[in-house]
Design an enzyme around this catalytic site. Structure first.
Site, short mmCIF file in Angstrom:
data_model
loop_
_atom_site.label_atom_id
_atom_site.label_comp_id
_atom_site.label_asym_id
_atom_site.label_seq_id
_atom_site.Cartn_x
_atom_site.Cartn_y
_atom_site.Cartn_z
N HIS A 87 0.84 -1.21 0.00
CA HIS A 87 0.00 0.00 0.00
C HIS A 87 0.87 1.25 0.00
O HIS A 87 1.98 1.27 0.52
CB HIS A 87 -1.02 0.00 1.14
CG HIS A 87 -0.46 -0.05 2.53
ND1 HIS A 87 0.01 1.06 3.19
CD2 HIS A 87 -0.34 -1.08 3.42
CE1 HIS A 87 0.40 0.74 4.41
NE2 HIS A 87 0.21 -0.56 4.58
N ASP A 89 0.25 4.38 1.30
CA ASP A 89 0.20 5.37 2.38
C ASP A 89 0.92 4.89 3.63
O ASP A 89 1.19 3.70 3.80
CB ASP A 89 -1.24 5.73 2.72
CG ASP A 89 -2.07 4.52 3.15
OD1 ASP A 89 -1.84 3.41 2.63
OD2 ASP A 89 -2.95 4.68 4.01
N ASP A 129 6.17 0.49 7.40
CA ASP A 129 4.84 -0.07 7.14
C ASP A 129 4.13 0.88 6.18
O ASP A 129 3.66 1.94 6.59
CB ASP A 129 4.08 -0.18 8.46
CG ASP A 129 2.62 -0.56 8.29
OD1 ASP A 129 2.24 -1.04 7.20
OD2 ASP A 129 1.84 -0.34 9.23
N GLU A 159 -4.66 2.56 2.49
CA GLU A 159 -4.94 1.34 3.25
C GLU A 159 -5.14 1.63 4.72
O GLU A 159 -6.00 1.04 5.38
CB GLU A 159 -3.78 0.35 3.06
CG GLU A 159 -3.99 -1.01 3.72
CD GLU A 159 -3.39 -1.11 5.12
OE1 GLU A 159 -3.56 -2.16 5.77
OE2 GLU A 159 -2.76 -0.13 5.57
N GLU A 160 -4.33 2.54 5.26
CA GLU A 160 -4.30 2.75 6.71
C GLU A 160 -5.57 3.41 7.24
O GLU A 160 -5.83 3.37 8.44
CB GLU A 160 -3.07 3.59 7.10
CG GLU A 160 -1.73 2.96 6.76
CD GLU A 160 -1.38 1.79 7.67
OE1 GLU A 160 -2.23 1.38 8.48
OE2 GLU A 160 -0.25 1.28 7.58
N ASP A 183 3.21 -6.93 3.46
CA ASP A 183 2.87 -6.14 4.64
C ASP A 183 3.08 -6.88 5.96
O ASP A 183 2.58 -6.45 6.99
CB ASP A 183 1.41 -5.68 4.53
CG ASP A 183 1.16 -4.38 5.27
OD1 ASP A 183 2.12 -3.79 5.80
OD2 ASP A 183 -0.01 -3.95 5.34
N HIS A 472 2.97 2.42 13.48
CA HIS A 472 1.92 3.40 13.81
C HIS A 472 2.31 4.29 14.97
O HIS A 472 1.45 4.94 15.55
CB HIS A 472 0.56 2.73 14.08
CG HIS A 472 0.01 1.96 12.94
ND1 HIS A 472 -1.27 1.47 12.90
CD2 HIS A 472 0.56 1.59 11.75
CE1 HIS A 472 -1.48 0.82 11.78
NE2 HIS A 472 -0.37 0.88 11.06
#
Length: 501
Positions: A87, A89, A129, A159-160, A183, A472
């Site tokens: 992904h 983002d 990530d 995606e996030e 991922d 994150h």
């Protein structure tokens, strides 16, 4: 080239001795181009421009996903085409005091100050990530020395924050029947399944009045580790919103009617465990000292309880200027009870997948405006019934508290495929590289694979990746040597693609 060239050169200087250099060069380039959720356009433009300049077929589908194709190398035309997926983002999180606009500022790479085996960013999330996965896909496209079948690279949008790209992926956009998702965040593991999820938003109407109190206190909770709301939900980390609610609830018995909330907030993203929260309460000057003592006592208890897992937990109590308006006591009481009652954490462990969370929810964000208190949660489960049960619990809490609740962004889990062709190939190759069998796992996080299988039901998928810790959060880091191991596995999978069926 839309990349910030100065940041790109600085990042390259940090990774110049890393292996494989082509992958790390791409990661430096990605990091130097802002790409938080909903702000991926500059990165997309750079990738499309590069692919076109290198004679590759590159396009965007109707939702904005990038699809790049590369023909098979000579002798691999009879092998099954393989899709590589990542992904575009990243999660935008910065340490307090770090001035960083994720929509315009590049990510600055650095080695971990205490352990140079790890790569981090300067004061922000790293974006490993899924930036490492994306970099590996682009490096495969660039490296003409690799043996591989026909390739499709799918880079998905946003995606996030809601799985936007794969939700909008249309049937037959891809022709491959095998996919490697990039991922995974632990070397030595192969993911063959993941949890589904759904967003829950509660909105509690607020009642304001002119503030009659002559003093105010501000409580700020900070220094928590935060992390991924799925992968880290079982690590007993503190949730700043819930800890703040716990302190406020402690005040209710002894200070009924003696304070009112004028401001409250916590967390920044639905899918990150909240690291910080703040509340401002107005009170009479005569109660200021007693309230301060009570808050100090409650936060000291929390620190004692969490000191092993949250050694940097900090509670800052300061006097403040009273706001012109505050919630009524009844509205303050209602808000405190709602925040305190909302669950957050592991709901149930799986009976089938060892050491795996089956169902959880994370209270990710708390916001206030003139009309309502807004609570933002993310529910995850390996089974739909578990997800439904948590939704019912939240609906009951909303009903009892007088809040409205809405659910959105429901996405399916990814169930293991007993007839997978790519899983045994990946397992065998990984065992040869590692010298031992890899762990084959179903994880408690939302990968895009389940939604990809909705639009492409015949797709045979595995997920692999390097070791990434504290995703994150601004403590996110990637283990440098694990990236080389991951790259070897990825390229070996391509070189051992099965014959067409």
């Amino acid at each position: 080239m839309t990349v910030n060239l100065a940041a790109y050169e600085d990042n390259l200087n940090v990774v110049k001795d890393f292996d494989p250099m082509l992958l790390w060069r791409w990661f430096s380039r990605i990091s130097a181009t802002p790409h938080p959720s909903f702000h991926e356009e500059a990165l997309v433009a750079d990738i499309i421009e590069w692919a076109t300049a290198h004679g590759l077929s590159a396009r965007r589908d109707g939702i904005g996903n990038v699809i790049i194709k590369k023909p098979a190398t000579k002798g691999y035309e009879d092998r099954e085409p393989i899709a590589l997926q990542a992904h575009l983002d990243m999660v935008p999180q910065a340490n307090e005091g770090t001035l960083h606009d994720f929509a315009t500022d590049p990510i600055r790479l650095r080695l971990h100050p205490d352990d140079d085996a790890w790569l981090m960013a300067t004061g922000t999330t790293l974006g490993a990530d899924n930036g490492i996965g994306m970099a590996s896909c682009l490096a495969v496209l660039e490296d003409d020395s690799l043996a591989h079948p026909e390739l499709e690279v799918l880079l998905t949008m946003t995606e996030e924050t809601g799985m936007v790209g794969v939700i909008g992926l249309k049937a037959n956009e891809l022709t491959s029947k095998i996919m490697v998702n990039t991922d995974t965040e632990e070397i030595g593991e192969v993911y063959i399944g993941c949890a589904g999820g759904i967003d829950a938003d509660l909105s509690l109407p607020l009642t304001w009045q002119e503030n009659s109190f002559d003093a105010a206190l501000s409580l700020t909770i900070k220094g928590l580790r935060g992390g991924h709301s799925g992968l880290d939900i079982d690590k007993n980390r503190g949730n700043a919103i819930k800890l703040m609610a716990r302190v406020l609830a402690k005040l209710l018995g002894d200070f009924d009617g003696q304070f009112a909330i004028s401001h409250i907030k916590g967390g920044t993203l639905r899918n990150a465990i909240p690291r910080e929260a703040q509340v401002v309460i107005s009170c009479p000057q005569s109660s200021l000292s007693a309230l301060t003592d009570a808050i100090n006592h409650a936060t000291a208890q929390i620190f004692e309880e969490f000191k092993q897992v949250e050694p940097s937990f900090t509670a800052i109590i300061e006097t403040a200027k009273p706001d012109q308006k505050a919630l009524t006591w009844a509205s303050s009481l209602q808000a405190i009870h709602l925040i305190n009652a909302l669950p957050s954490g592991v709901v149930r462990q799986s009976d089938l997948a060892k050491d795996t969370v089956e169902t959880s929810l994370s209270f990710g964000q708390l916001k206030m405006d003139d009309d309502a208190l807004k609570c933002v949660l993310l529910i995850r489960s390996l089974v739909d019934s578990g997800k439904d049960a948590v939704c019912d619990t939240l609906s009951s809490i909303a009903h009892l508290s007088g809040a409205q609740i809405a659910f959105a962004g429901d996405y399916v889990g990814w169930n293991p495929d007993a007839n997978s062709v790519i899983t045994p190939i990946t397992t065998q190759l990984y065992a040869q590289i590692l010298g031992h069998q890899p762990d084959i796992k179903v994880i408690h996080a939302g990968l895009e694979c389940g939604l990809i299988k909705q639009s492409h039901p015949d797709m045979d998928i595995v997920s692999i990746g390097p070791t990434i810790k504290n995703a994150h959060s601004p403590d996110e880091m990637v283990h440098i040597e694990s990236v080389a191991v991951y790259w070897r596995l990825l390229t070996e999978i391509l070189a051992n693609a099965p014959l067409k069926r």
